[in-house]
Scaffold this motif. Structure first.
Motif, PDB file in Angstrom:
ATOM      1  N   SER A 175     -62.980   3.033 -29.905  1.00 55.36           N
ATOM      2  CA  SER A 175     -62.122   1.753 -29.573  1.00 55.36           C
ATOM      3  C   SER A 175     -62.002   1.067 -30.972  1.00 55.36           C
ATOM      4  N   GLU A 176     -60.814   0.032 -30.724  1.00 54.13           N
ATOM      5  CA  GLU A 176     -60.602  -0.713 -31.953  1.00 54.13           C
ATOM      6  C   GLU A 176     -61.402  -2.014 -31.710  1.00 54.13           C
ATOM      7  N   LEU A 177     -61.179  -2.943 -32.687  1.00 52.14           N
ATOM      8  CA  LEU A 177     -62.028  -4.147 -32.601  1.00 52.14           C
ATOM      9  C   LEU A 177     -60.974  -5.023 -31.466  1.00 52.14           C
ATOM     10  N   GLY A 178     -61.791  -5.786 -30.835  1.00 49.16           N
ATOM     11  CA  GLY A 178     -60.997  -6.479 -29.736  1.00 49.16           C
ATOM     12  C   GLY A 178     -60.986  -5.813 -28.560  1.00 49.16           C
ATOM     13  N   ALA A 179     -61.319  -4.494 -28.358  1.00 51.97           N
ATOM     14  CA  ALA A 179     -61.253  -3.605 -27.070  1.00 51.97           C
ATOM     15  C   ALA A 179     -61.903  -4.207 -26.098  1.00 51.97           C
ATOM     16  N   ALA A 180     -61.316  -4.106 -24.782  1.00 52.83           N
ATOM     17  CA  ALA A 180     -61.969  -4.395 -23.497  1.00 52.83           C
ATOM     18  C   ALA A 180     -63.375  -3.738 -23.508  1.00 52.83           C
ATOM     19  N   GLY A 181     -63.768  -2.622 -23.896  1.00 54.53           N
ATOM     20  CA  GLY A 181     -64.957  -1.930 -23.650  1.00 54.53           C
ATOM     21  C   GLY A 181     -65.878  -2.869 -24.401  1.00 54.53           C
ATOM     22  N   HIS A 182     -65.624  -3.879 -25.369  1.00 51.61           N
ATOM     23  CA  HIS A 182     -66.664  -4.488 -26.073  1.00 51.61           C
ATOM     24  C   HIS A 182     -67.190  -5.661 -25.400  1.00 51.61           C
ATOM     25  N   ARG A 183     -66.525  -6.051 -24.256  1.00 47.80           N
ATOM     26  CA  ARG A 183     -66.867  -7.112 -23.357  1.00 47.80           C
ATOM     27  C   ARG A 183     -67.525  -6.847 -22.049  1.00 47.80           C
ATOM     28  N   PRO A 184     -68.507  -7.558 -21.418  1.00 49.23           N
ATOM     29  CA  PRO A 184     -69.263  -7.455 -20.396  1.00 49.23           C
ATOM     30  C   PRO A 184     -68.214  -6.999 -19.175  1.00 49.23           C
ATOM     31  N   GLY A 185     -68.416  -5.913 -18.370  1.00 48.93           N
ATOM     32  CA  GLY A 185     -67.389  -5.674 -17.217  1.00 48.93           C
ATOM     33  C   GLY A 185     -66.005  -5.472 -17.915  1.00 48.93           C
ATOM     34  N   GLY A 186     -65.929  -4.999 -19.177  1.00 55.48           N
ATOM     35  CA  GLY A 186     -64.576  -4.600 -19.564  1.00 55.48           C
ATOM     36  C   GLY A 186     -63.499  -5.406 -19.294  1.00 55.48           C
ATOM     37  N   ALA A 187     -63.820  -6.910 -19.614  1.00 54.92           N
ATOM     38  CA  ALA A 187     -62.842  -7.761 -19.327  1.00 54.92           C
ATOM     39  C   ALA A 187     -61.795  -7.858 -20.486  1.00 54.92           C
ATOM     40  N   ALA A 188     -60.467  -8.114 -20.149  1.00 58.15           N
ATOM     41  CA  ALA A 188     -59.534  -8.051 -21.279  1.00 58.15           C
ATOM     42  C   ALA A 188     -59.607  -9.279 -22.154  1.00 58.15           C
ATOM     43  N   GLY A 189     -59.351  -9.286 -23.143  1.00 60.13           N
ATOM     44  CA  GLY A 189     -59.309 -10.472 -24.210  1.00 60.13           C
ATOM     45  C   GLY A 189     -58.354 -11.291 -24.143  1.00 60.13           C
ATOM     46  N   GLY A 190     -58.236 -12.497 -24.770  1.00 65.10           N
ATOM     47  CA  GLY A 190     -57.024 -13.234 -25.288  1.00 65.10           C
ATOM     48  C   GLY A 190     -57.202 -14.265 -23.866  1.00 65.10           C
ATOM     49  N   ASP A 191     -58.201 -14.938 -23.506  1.00 66.88           N
ATOM     50  CA  ASP A 191     -58.202 -15.919 -22.425  1.00 66.88           C
ATOM     51  C   ASP A 191     -57.656 -17.230 -22.885  1.00 66.88           C
ATOM     52  N   LEU A 192     -57.023 -17.920 -21.973  1.00 65.18           N
ATOM     53  CA  LEU A 192     -56.300 -19.168 -22.205  1.00 65.18           C
ATOM     54  C   LEU A 192     -57.127 -20.044 -22.683  1.00 65.18           C
ATOM     55  N   VAL A 193     -56.772 -20.942 -23.549  1.00 67.90           N
ATOM     56  CA  VAL A 193     -57.488 -22.171 -23.937  1.00 67.90           C
ATOM     57  C   VAL A 193     -56.444 -23.259 -24.184  1.00 67.90           C
ATOM     58  N   LEU A 194     -56.791 -24.572 -23.692  1.00 65.51           N
ATOM     59  CA  LEU A 194     -56.119 -25.576 -23.639  1.00 65.51           C
ATOM     60  C   LEU A 194     -56.662 -26.529 -24.826  1.00 65.51           C
ATOM     61  N   LEU A 195     -55.755 -27.235 -25.690  1.00 70.13           N
ATOM     62  CA  LEU A 195     -56.312 -28.219 -26.667  1.00 70.13           C
ATOM     63  C   LEU A 195     -55.748 -29.434 -26.386  1.00 70.13           C
ATOM     64  N   PHE A 196     -56.547 -30.305 -26.332  1.00 72.31           N
ATOM     65  CA  PHE A 196     -56.305 -31.823 -26.327  1.00 72.31           C
ATOM     66  C   PHE A 196     -56.813 -32.813 -27.439  1.00 72.31           C
ATOM     67  N   ARG A 197     -55.689 -33.369 -28.127  1.00 74.24           N
ATOM     68  CA  ARG A 197     -56.055 -34.159 -29.202  1.00 74.24           C
ATOM     69  C   ARG A 197     -55.555 -35.681 -28.851  1.00 74.24           C
ATOM     70  N   GLY A 198     -56.691 -36.591 -29.013  1.00 72.07           N
ATOM     71  CA  GLY A 198     -56.422 -37.859 -28.583  1.00 72.07           C
ATOM     72  C   GLY A 198     -57.788 -38.579 -28.083  1.00 72.07           C
ATOM     73  N   GLN A 199     -57.551 -39.712 -27.216  1.00 69.76           N
ATOM     74  CA  GLN A 199     -58.889 -40.471 -26.716  1.00 69.76           C
ATOM     75  C   GLN A 199     -59.125 -40.213 -25.263  1.00 69.76           C
ATOM     76  N   LEU A 200     -58.408 -39.472 -24.588  1.00 72.62           N
ATOM     77  CA  LEU A 200     -58.498 -39.017 -23.291  1.00 72.62           C
ATOM     78  C   LEU A 200     -59.680 -38.728 -22.928  1.00 72.62           C
ATOM     79  N   PHE A 201     -60.172 -37.592 -23.604  1.00 73.81           N
ATOM     80  CA  PHE A 201     -61.447 -36.981 -23.112  1.00 73.81           C
ATOM     81  C   PHE A 201     -62.524 -37.481 -23.700  1.00 73.81           C
ATOM     82  N   LEU A 202     -62.342 -38.570 -24.915  1.00 72.46           N
ATOM     83  CA  LEU A 202     -63.524 -39.157 -25.607  1.00 72.46           C
ATOM     84  C   LEU A 202     -63.781 -40.346 -24.558  1.00 72.46           C
ATOM     85  N   ARG A 203     -62.719 -40.891 -24.199  1.00 68.34           N
ATOM     86  CA  ARG A 203     -63.027 -42.196 -23.121  1.00 68.34           C
ATOM     87  C   ARG A 203     -63.214 -41.711 -21.671  1.00 68.34           C
ATOM     88  N   TYR A 204     -63.005 -40.660 -21.375  1.00 66.96           N
ATOM     89  CA  TYR A 204     -63.360 -40.338 -20.020  1.00 66.96           C
ATOM     90  C   TYR A 204     -63.764 -38.527 -19.989  1.00 66.96           C
TER      91      TYR A 204
END
Length: 856
Positions: A719-748
């Motif tokens: 396998s190559e680096l980042g292969a699905a066989g390196h993760r539990p259950g063979g899950a595919a990589g590249g999961d979605l991540v949302l980035l928030f910059r600002g005061q919204l999550f600091l205040r709430y």
């Protein structure tokens, strides 16, 4: 409702000295002793209700809520501070005014909530406050009064007083609950008693949840966020592009420059020493998990981008070695204690095994005699073995295996000095294992019912008839106490009948059944339940049918002779198979077997041993519950998200996890940690991977932690680096991540974030509201980069799927709130203002297809 008051307020006719004046008619009726009415008299009674000047303070528990909460440092500037009361009538109870007619006006509360800047607008001094003219004008008392209302919620009434004054951002405020007195005009400062007070600070950013969420700009980041260009130092003008732990959606590492690929081994593989001595060089990643000749290890060591990510992990392992080693020691548990136990167990088994082989008797009965005192510690489901071998019905007597029995027959003491030779334990066991002989017959062949009874019977047999006098005397001498307890009662009753009959001189009766019953009862074994039941049955039957026996042919001698010829009842008894018993208990004491008691007892108290070699020095594979993204963020935040500092304020963007970076980083981190643990003599199993958690993922259904990688030793060699066989259950990589910059999550920070599908009718439709019944996709991990960047990751959700989903943000529930800038309080009573200014919870939806930087 704008106000609430007890019914006595309907009787108020005016005011007097700041109190409400009440007038009501009272009628007295006189009655005689017999109940007859003697007369009536009616008068108007006038009195004053308590007013604000009569209130010394509020009882504990009168105030049940305050907003903002005392000590808050991020209060919303667009919300009204308020105070809530458990008694819905309290704010109007002491108002010195009559109730207005229905629908014609508002009853002003006798209390007011004042919010101001301390030492500037108001001054607190003990239980009193001085209100300046500015803060008085910010809380006018003119009617209609919009500051108080009563809300019926959840089956109860709740009174609330508001302060509608505007609030400035980043300001310290003090809220005081005071009486609303007539001198409060705004023309001059006024000093009032304080019934309740608290302090809070507004947030640096003005507005609330809705305003902060409305400022979010989706997809405003640079398209290159998550990538960085790095110079390759050994070749001029050569660079490589590195992706961080978070990378652009759909990105991948471009092919490595062939010149760099050819040059790198000259700097990572040291030349061999001519004399064969080992040469220290750069680390070979993957060597800690043989075999190292795998596709992923080759790619890791032959690509400077991946070696750089692994080097970050290795550097953190060096910097945090003390902290990591201490954490590993804690997770290893009582490893030193377990090693000590196993060492002592091994020594004990070796010594006891040697003694066992040299000193164990060869004769089975001698072995049984040796094991005897310990049989009480051998417990079976039916009870201790020592008790079972001497149970009822067995020949062995109780105590035969006791230490007292061993002392009684051992040679040397005076009690055995006159024996002709040493007592053989085997012979003792054989002798004790014999069943007792059954009781014999008397000389005349009759079972032994008692000596005097036998003699009288013998006289009766000799004379040829049964003499009444002799019979009575013999029957009275019959010892009923010799019988088992269960037979004594019926035997006594039968004897009484026999004695009475014989005493009457009746000799014509047949006594055969009675004599048979008594004879059987005297000979029965009390341990034989069936024999006891039969004897009792005979006694009861003889008693029941006494006197009904027909005349027996012949004389009584023939009957007694027949009884005497019946064989005696032998009590139930069987010898114990001593040889079989010895053979069965010998393995229980054998210290050389796999099930030796000491071995089982010690090993049962130690978890995690190698089952193939449980007595070997223990080695462990510690698993550290350490989300290492935090270590990376603290030391090298620029590689967690390259370009994070360039994210625009009040923006939301979508990126994806980079499993190639994660794999390389964790290999480097674990390489250094394993070496450090072994250097410090902490036994680590071959192939161990202590750090397997990068993002601190949790299963959204069960809440259980999910590792980012399986053990490196389990990675498929091809396998190559980042292969699905390196993760539990063979899950595919590249999961979605949302980035928030600002005061919204600091205040709430408790804002609810989730994804919901925007697919309608087979296609993506962002012009329609999302289906309320559509399933929600919740984030599986989250964190913060720097001071104001909050990220949320979605387990096993492909990053490209964001284009067909809404991103939903729901305002966290915070109770009932009221805007202070949405409507003007002028001309509104308390109920109308509360209804118009009520702050409904806010849900914000962001189109997923606008989240990626390329879609900006």
């Amino acid at each position: 409702m704008s106000w609430a008051r007890e019914r006595v307020g309907e009787l108020v006719t005016g005011t007097e000295d700041g109190r409400a004046r009440v007038s009501t008619g009272v009628t007295l009726t006189g009655r005689a002793a017999d109940g007859a009415i003697t007369g009536t008299e009616t008068r108007q009674v006038r009195f004053l209700l308590a007013g604000p000047q009569d209130v010394a303070g509020l009882n504990p528990g009168a105030v049940v809520g305050r907003y903002p909460v005392p000590g808050a440092v991020d209060a919303e500037t667009d919300k009204c501070p308020h105070v809530e009361f458990a008694d819905a009538a309290l704010p109007w109870r002491y108002t010195p005014a009559a109730n207005p007619a229905a629908g014609t006006g508002v009853l002003r509360p006798w209390l007011a909530l004042v919010v101001g800047v301390e030492d500037t607008e108001l001054t607190l001094a003990g239980d009193f406050v001085s209100l300046g003219t500015e803060v008085q004008n910010a809380h006018p008392l003119a009617a209609p009064h919009p500051y108080g209302h009563v809300q019926r919620a959840e089956g109860r009434h709740l009174a609330r007083l508001l302060s509608t004054r505007p609030l400035a951002a980043d300001t310290d405020y003090t809220a005081v609950l005071v009486p609303a007195v007539p001198g409060w005009t705004g023309a001059a400062p006024v000093t009032l008693p304080v019934y309740d007070s608290w302090r809070f600070r507004t947030a640096a950013q003005p507005g609330g949840f809705a305003k902060l969420a409305a400022r979010l700009t989706p997809g405003a980041a640079d398209p290159g966020t998550g990538r960085a260009t790095v110079r390759y130092p050994y070749l001029a003008d050569r660079t490589v592009e590195l992706r961080g732990a978070l990378a652009p959606i759909g990105s991948a590492d471009p092919p490595l420059d062939p010149a760099i690929a050819a040059d790198l081994p000259q700097h990572t593989v040291p030349p061999p020493d001519p004399r064969g001595r080992p040469v220290i060089g750069p680390p070979v990643y993957g060597a800690a998990w043989p075999p190292a000749a795998t596709v992923w290890a080759t790619g890791l060591n032959g690509d400077p981008r991946h070696r750089g990510a692994a080097g970050l992990g290795l550097e953190l392992g060096i910097r945090l070695q003390e902290e990591l080693v201490e954490e590993a020691r804690e997770h290893a548990g009582a490893l030193a204690v377990a090693a000590q136990w196993l060492g002592r167990l091994s020594l004990g088994l070796a010594a006891s095994g040697s003694l066992w082989r040299r000193r164990l008797p060869t004769d089975p009965l001698h072995r049984l005699w040796l094991f005897g005192p310990a049989l009480r510690r051998v417990v079976t489901p039916q009870g201790p073995l020592a008790e079972l071998t001497v149970a009822q019905g067995l020949a062995l007597p109780r105590g035969i295996f006791s230490t007292a029995a061993r002392r009684a027959v051992r040679p040397g003491p005076a009690r055995t000095a006159l024996l002709r030779g040493a007592v053989d334990p085997a012979e003792v066991l054989r002798a004790a294992n014999r069943c007792p002989r059954p009781p014999g017959l008397s000389e005349d062949g009759v079972p032994p019912l008692g000596r005097r009874f036998d003699e009288r019977l013998k006289e009766a047999l000799t004379s040829g008839r049964l003499d009444s006098r002799n019979a009575v005397e013999g029957l009275r001498r019959f010892d009923v106490g010799r019988l088992p307890e269960e037979l004594r009662e019926p035997a006594t009753a039968l004897l009484r009948r026999l004695i009475q009959t014989a005493s009457d001189g009746r000799t014509d009766l047949a006594w055969g059944r009675s004599i048979e019953a008594l004879t059987t009862a005297a000979a029965v074994d009390p341990r034989d339940e069936r024999a006891l039941a039969r004897a009792r049955e005979l006694l009861e039957q003889a008693l029941k049918e006494f006197g009904r026996d027909p005349e027996l042919p012949g004389d009584l001698i023939g009957l007694l002779d027949a009884l005497a010829e019946r064989p005696g009842r032998e009590p139930p008894c069987r010898p114990v198979d001593l040889d079989a018993l010895a053979a069965s208990v010998t393995p229980l004491f054998d210290p050389t077997t796999e099930d030796a008691p000491a071995r089982v007892r010690v090993l049962a108290g130690i978890d995690g041993l190698d089952q193939a070699q449980p007595l070997a020095p223990p080695e462990v594979c510690v698993g550290l519950d350490r989300p290492v993204w935090r270590d990376l963020n603290d030391a090298f935040a620029e590689w967690l998200l390259p370009g994070a500092g360039n994210l625009p304020d009040d923006s939301v963007n979508a990126v994806q996890t980079n499993p190639v970076f994660t794999d390389a980083f964790l290999v480097g981190y674990n390489t250094q940690l394993i070496g450090e643990l072994r250097w410090r003599n902490l036994p680590i199993t071959t192939g161990c991977t202590p750090l397997r958690v990068f993002w601190d993922r949790a299963d959204t259904a069960s809440g259980q932690r999910v590792d980012d990688i399986v053990g490196v030793a389990n990675w498929p060699p091809g396998s190559e680096l980042g292969a699905a066989g390196h993760r539990p259950g063979g899950a595919a990589g590249g999961d979605l991540v949302l980035l928030f910059r600002g005061q919204l999550f600091l205040r709430y920070p408790k804002t609810l974030l989730y994804l919901v599908s925007a697919v309608h009718g087979g296609g993506v439709d962002f012009d329609s509201d999302p289906d309320s019944a559509a399933p929600r996709v919740l984030p599986a991990f989250q964190g913060r980069i720097g001071a104001d960047i909050t990220f949320f990751g979605f387990q096993d959700f492909p990053a490209g799927g964001i284009a067909s989903h809404w991103v939903v943000l729901e305002e966290p529930p915070s109770g009932y709130r009221f805007f202070n800038d949405a409507v003007s309080p002028a001309g509104r009573d308390g109920a109308r203002f509360a209804d118009d200014a009520f702050a409904d919870p806010v849900r914000v939806l962001v189109r997923g297809d606008s989240m990626t930087p390329s879609a900006a």
